[in-house]
Design a protein around this motif. Structure first.
Motif, PDB file in Angstrom:
ATOM      1  N   ALA A  81       0.847  -1.197   0.000  1.00 53.40           N
ATOM      2  CA  ALA A  81       0.000   0.000   0.000  1.00 53.40           C
ATOM      3  C   ALA A  81       0.879   1.242   0.000  1.00 53.40           C
ATOM      4  O   ALA A  81       1.937   1.287   0.621  1.00 53.40           O
ATOM      5  N   GLY A  82       0.413   2.270  -0.733  1.00 50.49           N
ATOM      6  CA  GLY A  82       1.144   3.526  -0.800  1.00 50.49           C
ATOM      7  C   GLY A  82       2.183   3.579  -1.903  1.00 50.49           C
ATOM      8  O   GLY A  82       2.854   4.609  -2.063  1.00 50.49           O
ATOM      9  N   GLU A  83       2.332   2.496  -2.664  1.00 54.28           N
ATOM     10  CA  GLU A  83       3.347   2.469  -3.718  1.00 54.28           C
ATOM     11  C   GLU A  83       2.672   2.371  -5.084  1.00 54.28           C
ATOM     12  O   GLU A  83       1.696   1.647  -5.264  1.00 54.28           O
ATOM     13  N   SER A  84       3.207   3.076  -6.059  1.00 53.41           N
ATOM     14  CA  SER A  84       2.688   3.034  -7.419  1.00 53.41           C
ATOM     15  C   SER A  84       3.385   1.925  -8.205  1.00 53.41           C
ATOM     16  O   SER A  84       4.450   1.441  -7.802  1.00 53.41           O
ATOM     17  N   PRO A  85       2.815   1.520  -9.340  1.00 53.91           N
ATOM     18  CA  PRO A  85       3.491   0.524 -10.177  1.00 53.91           C
ATOM     19  C   PRO A  85       4.885   0.964 -10.610  1.00 53.91           C
ATOM     20  O   PRO A  85       5.824   0.167 -10.571  1.00 53.91           O
ATOM     21  N   ALA A  86       5.027   2.230 -11.007  1.00 53.05           N
ATOM     22  CA  ALA A  86       6.346   2.713 -11.434  1.00 53.05           C
ATOM     23  C   ALA A  86       7.355   2.642 -10.298  1.00 53.05           C
ATOM     24  O   ALA A  86       8.500   2.196 -10.477  1.00 53.05           O
ATOM     25  N   ALA A  87       6.939   3.073  -9.104  1.00 52.32           N
ATOM     26  CA  ALA A  87       7.833   3.023  -7.944  1.00 52.32           C
ATOM     27  C   ALA A  87       8.207   1.584  -7.602  1.00 52.32           C
ATOM     28  O   ALA A  87       9.353   1.299  -7.230  1.00 52.32           O
ATOM     29  N   ALA A  88       7.243   0.680  -7.752  1.00 56.13           N
ATOM     30  CA  ALA A  88       7.511  -0.726  -7.452  1.00 56.13           C
ATOM     31  C   ALA A  88       8.541  -1.305  -8.401  1.00 56.13           C
ATOM     32  O   ALA A  88       9.462  -2.029  -7.991  1.00 56.13           O
ATOM     33  N   VAL A  89       8.410  -1.001  -9.681  1.00 57.75           N
ATOM     34  CA  VAL A  89       9.349  -1.527 -10.680  1.00 57.75           C
ATOM     35  C   VAL A  89      10.740  -0.941 -10.469  1.00 57.75           C
ATOM     36  O   VAL A  89      11.747  -1.661 -10.502  1.00 57.75           O
ATOM     37  N   LEU A  90      10.821   0.357 -10.219  1.00 61.84           N
ATOM     38  CA  LEU A  90      12.122   0.979  -9.964  1.00 61.84           C
ATOM     39  C   LEU A  90      12.768   0.399  -8.710  1.00 61.84           C
ATOM     40  O   LEU A  90      13.981   0.125  -8.686  1.00 61.84           O
ATOM     41  N   ARG A  91      11.970   0.197  -7.674  1.00 61.97           N
ATOM     42  CA  ARG A  91      12.497  -0.385  -6.432  1.00 61.97           C
ATOM     43  C   ARG A  91      13.025  -1.795  -6.675  1.00 61.97           C
ATOM     44  O   ARG A  91      14.118  -2.154  -6.223  1.00 61.97           O
ATOM     45  N   ALA A  92      12.244  -2.581  -7.399  1.00 63.04           N
ATOM     46  CA  ALA A  92      12.640  -3.969  -7.655  1.00 63.04           C
ATOM     47  C   ALA A  92      13.894  -4.042  -8.526  1.00 63.04           C
ATOM     48  O   ALA A  92      14.777  -4.875  -8.284  1.00 63.04           O
ATOM     49  N   LEU A  93      13.993  -3.177  -9.524  1.00 67.63           N
ATOM     50  CA  LEU A  93      15.189  -3.165 -10.376  1.00 67.63           C
ATOM     51  C   LEU A  93      16.417  -2.742  -9.586  1.00 67.63           C
ATOM     52  O   LEU A  93      17.515  -3.293  -9.770  1.00 67.63           O
ATOM     53  N   ARG A  94      16.254  -1.773  -8.692  1.00 64.03           N
ATOM     54  CA  ARG A  94      17.381  -1.370  -7.844  1.00 64.03           C
ATOM     55  C   ARG A  94      17.815  -2.541  -6.942  1.00 64.03           C
ATOM     56  O   ARG A  94      19.010  -2.771  -6.733  1.00 64.03           O
TER      57      ARG A  94
END
Length: 213
Positions: A81-94
């Protein structure tokens, strides 16, 4: 819940053995040159056994295809909760870059794997189709979340996130082909991800923020 039985374990081990042998032959001799019969002989199994586990040479070389295709959708579906799809993908790639993960190609010697793909039209087409399918799966997840009134936005967002993943992987491949180690490529990838995020619009970064339960 029962664990893996002897029969299932033996089948998994046989599949992995055939895949490992095939990959070694492809890397040494090229994808086009190696035949299913060559793989069967080297793995000491029958041609029919190879086909029982793999439908084609492409399946043998890209034996982790399902995981690769489903990764984007899985990351977005599992975001908190509180995370967008774009933020999730960037976080996962990092996270993959920090871990020097083979999932995104961060493995010393991976450039040999990529050269095999570059030399085969069939493999290049398969990789292109994998990226399309990954984007389609992500589009389906975003459309389901947005509801029946969703129009083009889920597809557009999925396309952008699919491009980010593909660009990161291609960047890593170029780094490795240029002689960088996997660790060096991972550091360059973290810089690239920061640059990508800085270029993204707020609308993309904030689209689809998951509400609290």
């Amino acid at each position: 819940m029962t664990g893996e039985g002897l029969r299932e374990r033996k089948k998994r081990q046989t599949r992995q053995h055939i895949s490992d042998i095939a990959t070694g032959l492809f890397l040494e001799h090229g994808f086009v040159t190696v035949t299913i019969a060559d793989i069967a002989s080297a793995a000491e199994v029958s041609v029919n056994t190879v086909y029982n586990y793999f439908g084609s040479k492409e399946d043998l070389f890209l034996d982790r295809e399902d995981d690769a295709v489903e990764w984007l959708a899985s990351v977005v579906r599992g975001r908190p909760a509180g995370e967008s799809p774009a933020a999730a993908v960037l976080r996962a790639l990092r996270a993959e870059a920090v871990a020097v993960s083979p999932r995104i190609g961060l493995i010393d010697g991976y450039e040999r794997f990529m050269r095999v793909i570059e030399e085969s039209q069939a493999l290049r087409s398969r990789v292109f189709d994998m990226r399309r399918r990954a984007t389609d799966l992500l589009t389906a997840v975003l459309t389901e979340e947005a509801g029946e009134d969703a129009r083009l936005l889920p597809e557009l967002v999925a396309g952008q996130l699919g491009w980010i993943q593909a660009h990161v992987v291609e960047h890593i491949q170029r780094e490795l082909v240029a002689g960088r180690t996997a660790v060096e490529a991972s550091r360059a990838t973290l810089v690239l991800l920061d640059e990508i995020e800085a270029l993204l619009s707020d609308r993309l970064l904030e689209y689809g923020v998951r509400p609290a339960a």
